[in-house]
Design a protein around this motif. Structure first.
Motif, PDB file in Angstrom:
ATOM      1  N   GLU A  49      -3.566  -7.414  15.810  1.00  0.00           N
ATOM      2  CA  GLU A  49      -3.804  -7.430  17.231  1.00  0.00           C
ATOM      3  C   GLU A  49      -4.344  -8.749  17.668  1.00  0.00           C
ATOM      4  O   GLU A  49      -4.710  -8.941  18.866  1.00  0.00           O
ATOM      5  CB  GLU A  49      -4.608  -6.045  17.555  1.00  0.00           C
ATOM      6  N   THR A  50      -4.624  -9.395  16.691  1.00  0.00           N
ATOM      7  CA  THR A  50      -5.351 -10.787  17.183  1.00  0.00           C
ATOM      8  C   THR A  50      -4.027 -11.640  17.786  1.00  0.00           C
ATOM      9  O   THR A  50      -4.391 -12.758  18.207  1.00  0.00           O
ATOM     10  CB  THR A  50      -5.807 -11.540  16.005  1.00  0.00           C
ATOM     11  N   MET A  51      -2.809 -11.049  17.585  1.00  0.00           N
ATOM     12  CA  MET A  51      -1.825 -12.004  18.015  1.00  0.00           C
ATOM     13  C   MET A  51      -1.599 -11.418  19.588  1.00  0.00           C
ATOM     14  O   MET A  51      -1.390 -10.059  19.768  1.00  0.00           O
ATOM     15  CB  MET A  51      -0.626 -11.379  17.312  1.00  0.00           C
ATOM     16  N   GLN A 108      -5.688   4.933   3.220  1.00  0.00           N
ATOM     17  CA  GLN A 108      -5.305   5.135   4.688  1.00  0.00           C
ATOM     18  C   GLN A 108      -6.310   4.557   5.756  1.00  0.00           C
ATOM     19  O   GLN A 108      -5.790   4.074   6.784  1.00  0.00           O
ATOM     20  CB  GLN A 108      -5.274   6.765   4.922  1.00  0.00           C
ATOM     21  N   SER A 109      -7.422   4.429   5.370  1.00  0.00           N
ATOM     22  CA  SER A 109      -8.470   3.942   6.058  1.00  0.00           C
ATOM     23  C   SER A 109      -8.455   2.324   6.220  1.00  0.00           C
ATOM     24  O   SER A 109      -8.390   1.691   7.452  1.00  0.00           O
ATOM     25  CB  SER A 109     -10.057   3.984   5.332  1.00  0.00           C
ATOM     26  N   LEU A 110      -7.900   1.748   5.218  1.00  0.00           N
ATOM     27  CA  LEU A 110      -7.516   0.477   5.247  1.00  0.00           C
ATOM     28  C   LEU A 110      -6.063   0.099   6.106  1.00  0.00           C
ATOM     29  O   LEU A 110      -6.278  -0.832   7.044  1.00  0.00           O
ATOM     30  CB  LEU A 110      -6.988  -0.108   3.832  1.00  0.00           C
ATOM     31  N   LEU A 111      -5.311   1.102   5.995  1.00  0.00           N
ATOM     32  CA  LEU A 111      -4.002   0.893   6.897  1.00  0.00           C
ATOM     33  C   LEU A 111      -4.289   1.192   8.346  1.00  0.00           C
ATOM     34  O   LEU A 111      -3.679   0.128   9.226  1.00  0.00           O
ATOM     35  CB  LEU A 111      -2.998   2.129   6.488  1.00  0.00           C
ATOM     36  N   GLN A 112      -5.423   1.700   8.629  1.00  0.00           N
ATOM     37  CA  GLN A 112      -5.710   1.893   9.974  1.00  0.00           C
ATOM     38  C   GLN A 112      -6.301   0.450  10.611  1.00  0.00           C
ATOM     39  O   GLN A 112      -5.962   0.112  11.547  1.00  0.00           O
ATOM     40  CB  GLN A 112      -6.972   3.191   9.970  1.00  0.00           C
ATOM     41  N   THR A 113      -7.451   0.004   9.835  1.00  0.00           N
ATOM     42  CA  THR A 113      -8.043  -0.996  10.275  1.00  0.00           C
ATOM     43  C   THR A 113      -7.319  -2.464  10.229  1.00  0.00           C
ATOM     44  O   THR A 113      -7.358  -3.330  10.944  1.00  0.00           O
ATOM     45  CB  THR A 113      -9.228  -1.286   9.594  1.00  0.00           C
ATOM     46  N   GLN A 114      -6.259  -2.306   9.317  1.00  0.00           N
ATOM     47  CA  GLN A 114      -5.335  -3.649   9.271  1.00  0.00           C
ATOM     48  C   GLN A 114      -4.589  -3.908  10.697  1.00  0.00           C
ATOM     49  O   GLN A 114      -4.338  -5.152  10.700  1.00  0.00           O
ATOM     50  CB  GLN A 114      -4.441  -3.417   8.119  1.00  0.00           C
ATOM     51  N   SER A 144      -3.640   9.766  12.992  1.00  0.00           N
ATOM     52  CA  SER A 144      -4.141   8.741  13.825  1.00  0.00           C
ATOM     53  C   SER A 144      -3.738   7.594  13.369  1.00  0.00           C
ATOM     54  O   SER A 144      -3.581   6.480  14.390  1.00  0.00           O
ATOM     55  CB  SER A 144      -5.842   8.695  12.941  1.00  0.00           C
ATOM     56  N   TRP A 145      -3.152   7.263  12.561  1.00  0.00           N
ATOM     57  CA  TRP A 145      -2.309   5.846  12.261  1.00  0.00           C
ATOM     58  C   TRP A 145      -1.250   5.748  13.241  1.00  0.00           C
ATOM     59  O   TRP A 145      -1.073   4.615  13.906  1.00  0.00           O
ATOM     60  CB  TRP A 145      -1.802   5.754  10.877  1.00  0.00           C
ATOM     61  N   ARG A 146      -0.655   6.811  13.326  1.00  0.00           N
ATOM     62  CA  ARG A 146       0.543   6.823  14.167  1.00  0.00           C
ATOM     63  C   ARG A 146       0.234   6.572  15.727  1.00  0.00           C
ATOM     64  O   ARG A 146       0.797   5.718  16.393  1.00  0.00           O
ATOM     65  CB  ARG A 146       1.313   8.196  14.131  1.00  0.00           C
ATOM     66  N   TRP A 179       0.848  -1.326  -0.223  1.00  0.00           N
ATOM     67  CA  TRP A 179      -0.142  -0.107  -0.024  1.00  0.00           C
ATOM     68  C   TRP A 179       0.845   1.375   0.168  1.00  0.00           C
ATOM     69  O   TRP A 179       0.671   2.368  -0.495  1.00  0.00           O
ATOM     70  CB  TRP A 179      -1.033  -0.154   1.378  1.00  0.00           C
ATOM     71  N   PHE A 180       2.076   1.094   0.641  1.00  0.00           N
ATOM     72  CA  PHE A 180       3.068   2.311   0.610  1.00  0.00           C
ATOM     73  C   PHE A 180       3.342   2.765  -0.840  1.00  0.00           C
ATOM     74  O   PHE A 180       3.401   3.666  -1.073  1.00  0.00           O
ATOM     75  CB  PHE A 180       4.072   2.095   1.659  1.00  0.00           C
TER      76      PHE A 180
END
Ligand code: HEM
Length: 380
Positions: A100-102, A89-95, A292-294, A50-51
């Motif tokens: 976090e399931t780890m 960016q919205s995808l990057l956030q929810t990804q 927000s991502w940061r 995505w980057f």
């Protein structure tokens, strides 16, 4: 299919054998495979893809703004690229939720095998930041050596040479400087705006002074606040106050460019101002989404690491939190809201100028002024 073209096969076209053979957990190499390392690798790889796409969108935008002249339709193109970046960016956030399931314990199974690698070394992320306008002076960094020192020589040179080129921030600033409308046809917009502001602040002062429900002590506090607001407005017109804010890192845009951005925001409903407004607003969205991502990434690092240091050697969550607060590029555009005044109080634009900021067809009989779509770029 185009004539004479060989049939395309799905997996060849997508180079799937290369792509799907690019996940090699370190824990497997040492014979103690940690199940979640695959997820960790995959999530990072998807981010890097995505980057790559974000960079692919930003590069033509930089090219457009590098010219002395930006056509109206090109602004439409810029906006569509920015809107795509915003969706990514919205995808990057929810990804991050997938990662976090780890659990922190599962992460510990392989974490030490990664040292000293870290997202800190993501050259594409640093490239996006640099192209967007973050500079060594404006970023929160442990210090310059640790920022660049952790990169391989080639990557380091790449970032260093990028820092020497014009970033999107510099190019947007130059574009704003070229806007001609505020001093035209014997009309000085800023004189009228200053008067309108003074009228508004005097009214606020009278409301405070005449409020029967507040004590003298409270009135004094409110008048002090009003004085701060007055000073803030003065910074728009006073080079000394402006330069002081710049030296403290509280403002970055050149003063005339800031004024022109404010004009675009104030008159965003005028047809010729609308696209520039949307472009500036999209920059605010992108900056906000990175921030927000940061913050989100910093929270995730906190729950995974607690207060441990990062694999890249920073203080970990503490560094990430500070970087999220500091590494903002378009703060000046966010701060424009300070200088908005009610629509009814806005200086009335001369008819001729209003016409120039409008789109209208010119018929053979019509001798009225037809605006050039690129008026925004004229230096007059
Ligand atoms: C378990 C998950 C993760 C943890 C615990 C974590 C932790 C950290 C820490 C502590 C840092 C600061 C540098 C250091 O000392 O290493 C960092 C930086 C960074 N990480 Fe992550 N990270 C995780 C996942 C990710 C993912 C999925 C990405 C996506 C690409 C990512 C991208 C970055 C970037 C770009 C930086 C540099 C940020 C900057 O310098 O402002 N991280 N990470």
């Amino acid at each position: 299919m185009i004539k004479d073209q060989k049939p395309v096969y799905y997996s060849d076209y997508l180079h799937l054998s290369k792509l799907l053979d690019s996940q090699h957990p370190k824990s497997k190499e040492i014979g103690r495979e940690a199940h979640d390392e695959m997820l960790f690798i995959m999530v990072h790889q998807v981010y890097e893809l995505w980057f790559k796409q974000i960079l692919h969108e930003l590069k033509p935008v930089l090219k457009i703004f590098s010219r002395d002249f930006v056509e109206e339709h090109e602004l439409g193109f810029v906006l569509s690229r920015f809107e795509r970046v915003i969706k990514i960016q919205s995808l990057l956030q929810t990804q991050l939720e997938v990662l976090e399931t780890m659990s922190p314990m599962d992460f510990l199974e392989f974490r030490d095998l990664l040292i000293p690698a870290s997202g800190f070394q993501s050259v594409q992320f640093k490239t996006i930041e640099t192209l967007f306008g973050l500079t060594t002076q404006t970023r929160y960094t442990v210090d310059r050596d640790s920022f660049l020192g952790r990169l391989k020589e080639g990557d380091k040179h790449q970032i260093e040479s990028l820092e020497k080129q014009d970033s999107l921030f510099n190019l947007i600033e130059k574009w704003l400087l070229r806007m001609p409308f505020t001093e035209k046809h014997n009309f000085s917009f800023w004189q009228d705006y200053e008067k309108a502001v003074e009228t508004m602040l005097s009214k606020d002062g009278s409301v405070i002074a005449n409020n029967p429900y507040t004590s003298d002590f409270e009135k004094k506090i409110q008048q002090d606040y009003l004085q701060t607001t007055r000073l803030s407005f003065q910074s728009l017109f006073d080079d000394k106050i402006h330069d002081d804010l710049v030296s403290k890192g509280l403002r970055r845009l050149n003063r005339p460019a800031l004024l022109n951005a404010l004009f675009i925001f104030l008159y965003r409903e005028e047809p010729l101002m609308h696209l520039p407004y949307k472009v500036l607003n999209a920059l605010i969205d992108i900056d906000e989404n990175f921030t927000s991502w940061r913050h989100r990434h910093s929270m995730m690092a906190h729950r995974m690491l607690g207060t441990k240091i990062g694999t890249g050697g920073t203080s970990g969550q503490d560094y990430l939190k500070k970087a999220a607060d500091k590494n903002r590029v378009y703060l000046d555009l966010f701060n424009l809201s300070t200088y908005m005044i009610p629509k009814a109080a806005l200086p009335k634009l001369p008819e001729r100028l209003k016409k120039e900021m409008n789109y209208h067809y010119k018929t053979e009989e019509d001798t009225s002024i037809t605006p050039s779509s690129s008026d925004l770029n004229n230096t007059n």
